[in-house]
Design a protein around this motif. Structure first.
Motif, PDB file in Angstrom:
ATOM      1  N   TYR A   1       0.841  -1.187   0.000  1.00 44.90           N
ATOM      2  CA  TYR A   1       0.000   0.000   0.000  1.00 44.90           C
ATOM      3  C   TYR A   1       0.879   1.241   0.000  1.00 44.90           C
ATOM      4  O   TYR A   1       2.063   1.197   0.348  1.00 44.90           O
ATOM      5  CB  TYR A   1      -0.959   0.008   1.194  1.00 44.90           C
ATOM      6  N   ALA A   2       0.267   2.334  -0.385  1.00 41.97           N
ATOM      7  CA  ALA A   2       0.915   3.641  -0.312  1.00 41.97           C
ATOM      8  C   ALA A   2      -0.152   4.638   0.095  1.00 41.97           C
ATOM      9  O   ALA A   2      -1.327   4.490  -0.257  1.00 41.97           O
ATOM     10  CB  ALA A   2       1.519   4.027  -1.651  1.00 41.97           C
ATOM     11  N   ASP A   3       0.251   5.641   0.857  1.00 45.27           N
ATOM     12  CA  ASP A   3      -0.700   6.683   1.241  1.00 45.27           C
ATOM     13  C   ASP A   3       0.010   8.022   1.278  1.00 45.27           C
ATOM     14  O   ASP A   3       1.234   8.089   1.441  1.00 45.27           O
ATOM     15  CB  ASP A   3      -1.392   6.382   2.561  1.00 45.27           C
ATOM     16  N   ALA A   4      -0.775   9.060   1.106  1.00 42.55           N
ATOM     17  CA  ALA A   4      -0.235  10.432   1.102  1.00 42.55           C
ATOM     18  C   ALA A   4      -1.389  11.392   1.314  1.00 42.55           C
ATOM     19  O   ALA A   4      -2.553  11.055   1.049  1.00 42.55           O
ATOM     20  CB  ALA A   4       0.462  10.723  -0.225  1.00 42.55           C
ATOM     21  N   PRO A   5      -1.082  12.598   1.772  1.00 39.84           N
ATOM     22  CA  PRO A   5      -2.151  13.601   1.922  1.00 39.84           C
ATOM     23  C   PRO A   5      -2.577  14.119   0.550  1.00 39.84           C
ATOM     24  O   PRO A   5      -1.785  14.185  -0.386  1.00 39.84           O
ATOM     25  CB  PRO A   5      -1.498  14.709   2.755  1.00 39.84           C
TER      26      PRO A   5
END
Length: 138
Positions: A127-131
């Motif tokens: 997974y990857a996440d960012a604002p």
């Protein structure tokens, strides 16, 4: 007497041949071990390659979904496009944006790794996440 002498010569010949022919047995055993090591190394390489492809797809999806005016659906589409182009090593891949909020986007890629051993089942989840981008007035 002749028979007894023949038997002695035959026994002596058999007992003094040493390990004649044992090289073939050693090679057969060693070849199996070497092949197992080679296939293990290849399988480890396939696993790590599939992980990197899934991680790259998730990052591509996050970068597409976090832009101003885009959403999690755009990120999922971009990740699926990436997997369609480069994801041959991740079989049966599924992409989701579960866990995304209005200020944070999260793309998860889940699939299975191509294996050399029948019956071996390896899963990969990255997974990857960012604002998300938000423009504010000064």
């Amino acid at each position: 007497m002749r028979t007894r002498a023949r038997i002695r010569r035959w026994l002596r010949a058999r007992l003094t041949t040493g390990d004649r022919g044992f090289g073939s047995v050693e090679f057969a055993i060693l070849a199996v071990v070497v092949l197992m090591l080679v296939f293990t190394a290849l399988q480890v390489g396939l696993y790590y390659h599939a992980r990197k492809v899934a991680q790259s797809a998730a990052r591509q999806g996050v970068e597409a979904g976090r832009q101003l005016g885009a959403g999690p659906g755009d990120g999922v589409t971009q990740a699926q496009d990436f997997l369609a182009r480069f994801g041959n090593s991740v079989q049966g891949a599924s992409v989701s944006s579960a866990g995304s909020t209005a200020t944070q986007i999260r793309i998860t890629v889940h699939g299975t790794v191509a294996t050399l051993v029948p019956g071996l089942h390896l899963d990969v989840t990255q997974y990857a996440d960012a604002p998300t981008e938000v423009w504010t007035a000064p």
